[in-house]
Write an enzyme that holds these catalytic residues in place. Structure first.
Site, PDB file in Angstrom:
ATOM      1  N   ASP A 194      24.207 113.033 -41.448  1.00  0.00           N
ATOM      2  CA  ASP A 194      23.747 111.408 -42.236  1.00  0.00           C
ATOM      3  C   ASP A 194      25.272 111.182 -41.351  1.00  0.00           C
ATOM      4  O   ASP A 194      26.194 111.545 -42.670  1.00  0.00           O
ATOM      5  CB  ASP A 194      23.294 111.951 -42.971  1.00  0.00           C
TER       6      ASP A 194
ATOM      7  N   HIS B  91      25.496 107.008 -42.764  1.00  0.00           N
ATOM      8  CA  HIS B  91      25.096 106.715 -43.402  1.00  0.00           C
ATOM      9  C   HIS B  91      25.732 106.244 -44.438  1.00  0.00           C
ATOM     10  O   HIS B  91      26.098 106.508 -45.418  1.00  0.00           O
ATOM     11  CB  HIS B  91      23.570 105.803 -43.563  1.00  0.00           C
TER      12      HIS B  91
END
Ligand code: B12
Lengths: 137, 399
Positions: A11, A13
């Site tokens: 991930d 983000h």
């Protein structure tokens, strides 16, 4: 009080991660931020090296569940993590999901606090309450 | 002979390896197998006495990888930080790692029987205390070692100092952001290497012919890599393989690892002990026999397993080809190692050492593409560069 944080798996983000770092510091925590793209072993290893009391994992892109299944077996390999407060938040399933199902499932994966699509400040309030309850402060 | 021929940047460079030595001047390079019945200096003088005589002691530069260098055992508290950081520093200082021990399980590890030159103990950032206890002292009391150094939490240092005799205490290699701090441990280890050389009669004698410090060869090579393009058109990222007689060294561009290890070096080093074509031939063969693809490779090379029992030039060539394949396997994701490199991103593979005198570029390319096809199922073809004239080492030794 020391907190290790970061975003699990592949991930990337990063926005929430920055906000979490700032908010924790504002509340007086000592923060060890491993950033995005962090693997489970690195989280636990960072806890060992820093002597942290809290591990706060975020996950935004939908990978959370796959990693969370690995938490118990991996944590069991460590000898001194029994008192660690384990917290996870962000988007814990793909799509919106139903918190009433999600929370017990993640508790079963080994998390003390589960914050599926919960506002950051609310989540951190919960954390402080739990710390107080455990008399850590 | 008059020494006036040795002038300007004309230097004599000598590299003493476990199997052979190289002697290089501005206009020639010689390589000789070592005669193990002779002391290193005698051997050198016997073969190249005239050349050595031509140079002033100030112009002679020697590096050595003989005896495999110093050995270390690392005790750390996690794989991702303390053990990884100490391993990285040790490798980059030219030291060989015998084993790494995850401290929480220290009681389950067996005690190496060989003498360990230096034990490195590491763990915890400075604000973390009380990490080590009796189990560490117990382990050390059974271990045969010459030096011990602590590079972990400053709060634990006094306790360790009290309990471990002659322990050297250095600043923590893990800072408060969990980043690596290299310089102190690196300096300690390179100094230890000097002292070790000075203690070894054989190498110590070499100071009769040089007024300069003798360094470890991998340390010199690692220092040179940022300047490698002065000699070759090597395209970053690359790996450099030095397949020696006793060990195999790999130096690699930092771009090839996805990692939490943020150092200032552009290139890191790792070593596979007992992966060499002369002194460690038996363990190389053993590694080969345990690799499921090796039989296909032997078939591809049109030989059978019997080649392992042969003593011939051909057998040596095959072993070298196997060594290349095995090293690539060891650093790929096919095997979980200390570090796995992103081999599909490699643009060049540079080979140095004796192998460049034995194998042709085509033979090496053949092995490399066999590896990429079989293990990574890819048609990737990095450019193979042979450092036939030891330019890399020459560049580094000149300083
Ligand atoms: C910007 C963005 C991107 C950017 C990221 C740039 C970057 N480097 O940060 C890019 C374009 C790269 C991207 C890529 C992808 N994205 Co995107 N992205 C977004 C987007 C639009 C905004 C995220 C953001 O920054 N929000 C602002 C921050 C402040 O909010 P937040 O992240 O939600 O965090 C808050 C809370 O969740 C909470 N929180 C977070 N962690 C924790 C932890 C605890 C303990 C607590 C209490 C609270 C908490 O606190 C924060 C502040 O309140 C969201 C949609 C959206 N509107 O949320 C999708 C979204 C997160 N992405 C999504 C997806 C699917 C992807 C991709 C897989 C798309 C694809 N198919 O390629 C990739 C994955 C890449 C990867 N490897 O991770 C999905 C995730 C779906 C899911 N989980 O069910 C979303 C929700 C979009 C959607 N509705 O489908 N994305």
């Amino acid at each position: 009080m020391k907190v290790v944080t970061g975003v699990v798996g592949n991930d990337i983000h990063v926005v929430a991660n920055r906000l979490i770092d700032l908010s924790l510091r504002a509340r007086g925590f000592e923060v060890f931020n491993l950033g995005v793209n962090t693997y489970l072993e690195e989280f636990f290893d960072a806890v060992v090296e820093t002597g942290a009391d809290v591990l706060l994992i975020s996950s935004l892109n939908g990978e959370a569940e796959g990693w969370s299944r690995e938490v118990k077996p991996l944590k069991a390999k460590y000898k001194n993590l029994d008192n660690l407060i384990m917290m996870i938040g962000g988007n814990l399933v793909v799509g919106s999901g139903d918190a009433e199902q999600i929370v017990p499932k993640y508790k079963n994966y080994g998390f003390d606090l589960v914050c599926h699509q919960i506002d950051l400040n609310t989540g951190l309030d919960w954390l402080e309450e739990l710390i107080e309850k455990r008399n850590l402060k | 002979m008059n020494k006036s021929t040795s002038q300007g940047n004309d230097k004599l460079l000598i590299d003493v390896g476990s199997t052979y030595f190289k002697v290089s001047t501005a206009d020639s390079i010689e390589q000789h197998f070592r005669d193990f019945n002779k002391d290193i200096l005698d051997d050198l003088v016997h073969r190249c006495g005239d050349t050595i005589d031509r140079f002033d002691k100030d112009d002679v530069h020697i590096c050595s990888s003989a005896n495999g260098g110093l050995s270390t055992l690392i005790i750390g508290v996690t794989n991702s930080f303390s053990l990884k950081y100490a391993t990285n520093i040790a490798f980059n200082s030219g030291i060989n790692i015998i084993d790494t021990i995850l401290y929480q399980n220290i009681e389950e590890y067996s005690i190496p029987s060989d003498l360990v030159d230096v034990v490195i103990i590491v763990g915890g950032i400075d604000s973390c205390a009380g990490i080590f206890n009796e189990s560490l002292y117990n382990y050390l009391s059974q271990l045969n070692y010459s030096n011990v150094v602590f590079v972990g939490s400053e709060q634990d240092a006094p306790v360790l100092k009290q309990n471990i005799e002659n322990i050297a205490i250095l600043p923590n290699i893990i800072d408060n952001k969990l980043h690596i701090v290299e310089e102190h441990l690196k300096e300690y280890l390179t100094n230890l290497y000097q002292q070790d050389i000075e203690g070894k009669e054989d190498i110590k004698n070499l100071y009769d012919i040089t007024a300069n410090q003798i360094y470890s060869t991998p340390y010199i090579v690692n220092k040179t890599l940022p300047h490698i393009d002065a000699r070759y058109s090597v395209v970053d990222p690359f790996i450099l393989l030095d397949i020696g007689g006793a060990t195999t060294d790999i130096h690699y561009s930092k771009d090839l690892v996805d990692d939490n290890l943020v150092t200032e070096n552009e290139y890191d080093r790792m070593v596979f002990k007992k992966l060499g074509v002369y002194k460690s031939k038996q363990s190389l063969i053993f590694a080969a026999q345990n690799n499921e693809f090796v039989y296909e490779l032997l078939m591809h090379l049109k030989v059978t397993e019997n080649i392992f029992n042969e003593q011939s030039e051909k057998a040596t060539r095959i072993l070298m080809q196997l060594a290349i394949f095995l090293v690539l396997c060891k650093i790929s994701h096919y095997r979980k190692a200390y570090i796995n490199l992103k081999l599909l991103a490699i643009n060049s593979i540079v080979l140095t050492g004796g192998i460049t005198k034995v194998l042709t570029t085509e033979e090496i390319e053949d092995i490399v593409s066999f590896f990429y096809k079989k293990i990574l199922t890819s048609d990737h073809k990095p450019v193979v560069v042979l450092d036939t004239n030891y330019d890399i080492w020459t560049l580094g030794a000149k300083g």
